[in-house]
Write an enzyme that holds these catalytic residues in place. Structure first.
Site, mmCIF file in Angstrom:
data_model
loop_
_atom_site.group_PDB
_atom_site.id
_atom_site.type_symbol
_atom_site.label_atom_id
_atom_site.label_comp_id
_atom_site.label_asym_id
_atom_site.label_seq_id
_atom_site.Cartn_x
_atom_site.Cartn_y
_atom_site.Cartn_z
ATOM 1 N N ARG A 97 0.855 -1.197 0.000
ATOM 2 C CA ARG A 97 0.000 0.000 0.000
ATOM 3 C C ARG A 97 0.883 1.235 0.000
ATOM 4 N NH1 ARG A 97 -5.257 0.448 3.439
ATOM 5 N NH2 ARG A 97 -5.798 1.629 1.586
ATOM 6 N N ASP A 245 -3.301 8.934 7.305
ATOM 7 C CA ASP A 245 -2.288 7.980 6.860
ATOM 8 C C ASP A 245 -0.954 8.635 6.534
ATOM 9 O OD1 ASP A 245 -3.651 5.068 6.093
ATOM 10 O OD2 ASP A 245 -5.058 6.725 6.245
ATOM 11 N N LYS A 256 -8.742 8.858 4.695
ATOM 12 C CA LYS A 256 -9.731 8.142 3.896
ATOM 13 C C LYS A 256 -10.589 9.114 3.094
ATOM 14 C CE LYS A 256 -9.773 4.632 3.705
ATOM 15 N NZ LYS A 256 -9.043 3.816 2.677
#
Length: 364
Positions: A97, A245, A256
C-alpha cells in the site's frame, strides 16, 4: 469465540512459536469475527492490500511482525546473504500500500536494526528484530493513549463528536487515534455523543467504527457520508476527530476519501477539525499534500462489492481513490503523542520533533 466482545481481541499479534502473524480479518466484520494466521510473504502482502489489516498504525505493527517472521526464516549464515534476502522481503511488503507512511516507517526502522547490527551473528540479529517489532507495538499503545489525553483536552463533557472512517482500536494496537479521546472520555464519564460517517465505498465507519464504539458502550449514531453537513448545521457536532495515513510538512493530511468534504463542511459551520496522528505519520520529506501518492482501488468496490447484484451499469467509468488530502488551512490542530501542532505547522512540527528527541535522550 464469537461471543467475545470485539474489543477483547488483539488487532495484530505475534505467534512466534507458530511463526505466524495473527490478525482479525476486518473484511468480515461486523458479521463474523475471524482470526487469520499469516505465515508467508504473499499472505502478509495480500492481508495489507486487501484491508484484512488496515489503519496506518496497525499496518506498521503488522509489517514489523511480518518482516521479523520472514527474516527468521532466512537460511543464511553470513550477514551479506541475510541482508540481501531481508531487503527483498522488505521491499515486497512495502509495495502493498503506497499512501500510509507507517508501512515504510516500520519497515525502515526494522531495516535500520539490521544495518546497525552488521557485526553481530545472524541469529542475534533475528532476536533483535523480534525485540524491535514488539517495541513498535508497545509504543503504538502508549502513543495512542497519549494522543487520547491531548485530544481530550480539546473537548468537554457532553460534546458531540463526528468521526470519519475507522481510526479506532481496529486500526491500531489499542485505543485508536481519533477514537482515543472518546474511549478515555467514556472511562471518565464524559458521555460524548458520537456521529460515525459510514465511509463509502468500503464502509469502515459503518462496519468498524460504529461496531467498536457500540461494543464499548459509547453513544454512537451512524450516518451516511452525505449527512455530515446536516448534523453540523443542527448544532449536534462540537468537534471533528479523524485519523490520517500521512501528514505533509506543511500540515496537509491524507486520510480516507471523504475527509476533505467533512473538513470543508466543518469550516463552514465553524467546527474545529482535529487530525490525530502519531509522529511516525508525519513525513517531513513530503512538502505538501500535492506530493502524496494517492492509492486508487478497484472499480468493483463501488459497483458491486456490497450488493447481491451489480448496482451500476456495465461499462461505466469508475474513479475510486482510497484517500483525499485535507488542506492544512482547514485543520485546527494535529494531535500527536508529543503535543498538539497548530499553524504554522512546519514550525510546530519542528518543536514536536525536538520534544521527541529530548524524550529519547531521557530514556537513554
Amino acid at each position: 469465540m464469537e461471543n467475545k466482545n470485539i474489543m477483547d481481541y488483539e488487532t495484530v499479534e505475534l505467534d512466534d512459536q507458530e511463526n505466524a502473524l495473527v490478525i482479525i480479518d476486518q473484511t468480515k466484520l461486523p458479521g463474523k469475527t475471524e482470526i487469520i494466521r499469516l505465515k508467508t510473504a504473499q499472505e502478509m502482502w495480500d492481508a495489507i492490500y486487501l484491508l484484512q489489516v488496515r489503519g496506518a498504525p496497525a499496518i506498521g505493527v503488522a509489517a514489523a511482525f511480518g518482516i521479523y517472521l520472514l527474516a527468521k526464516q532466512i537460511q543464511a549464515a553470513d550477514y551479506e546473504a541475510f541482508y540481501s534476502e531481508f531487503k527483498k522481503q522488505k521491499e515486497y511488503l512495502d509495495s502493498s500500500r503506497p499512501t500510509a507512511v507507517n508501512l515504510s516507517w516500520a519497515l525502515n526502522r526494522m531495516e535500520k536494526k539490521v544495518t546497525d547490527s552488521k557485526d553481530k551473528p545472524v541469529e542475534e540479529i533475528k532476536a533483535l528484530l523480534r525485540e524491535e517489532a514488539i517495541a513498535i507495538k508497545e509504543e503504538d499503545i502508549r502513543v495512542c493513549r497519549t494522543i487520547g489525553e491531548y485530544g481530550l483536552s480539546l473537548v468537554k463533557p457532553g460534546d458531540g463528536i463526528l468521526t470519519h472512517c475507522n481510526a479506532g482500536q481496529l486500526a491500531t494496537s489499542k485505543y485508536g487515534t481519533a477514537t482515543a479521546p472518546i474511549y478515555l472520555g467514556e472511562e471518565r464519564g464524559y458521555h460524548f455523543h458520537v456521529f460515525a460517517d459510514e465511509t463509502r465505498p468500503l464502509l469502515q465507519g459503518a462496519r468498524l467504527t460504529a461496531y467498536e464504539l457500540l461494543s464499548s458502550g459509547v453513544d454512537v449514531t451512524l450516518i451516511c457520508d452525505n449527512m455530515a453537513a446536516t448534523v453540523m448545521k443542527n448544532g449536534w457536532v462540537n468537534a471533528v476527530f479523524v485519523g490520517c495515513d500521512r501528514v505533509a510538512a506543511n500540515g496537509d493530511t491524507a486520510n480516507k476519501i471523504g475527509t476533505s468534504s467533512v473538513a470543508i463542511a466543518a469550516d463552514y459551520y465553524h467546527i474545529p477539525v482535529y487530525i490525530c496522528a502519531p509522529t511516525s505519520t508525519i513525513d517531513m520529506n513530503t512538502a505538501t499534500g500535492a506530493e502524496i501518492h494517492i492509492e486508487e482501488r478497484p472499480a468493483e468496490e463501488i459497483t458491486e462489492m456490497w450488493y447481491k447484484e451489480r448496482m451500476a451499469p456495465e461499462g461505466v467509468k469508475v474513479f475510486n481513490p482510497a484517500f483525499d488530502v485535507t488542506d492544512h488551512n482547514l485543520i485546527a490542530g494535529i494531535v500527536t503523542e508529543y503535543g498538539i501542532a497548530t499553524a504554522p505547522f512546519e514550525e510546530s512540527f519542528r518543536e514536536i520533533f525536538a520534544r521527541k528527541e529530548e524524550a529519547k535522550g531521557k530514556i537513554r
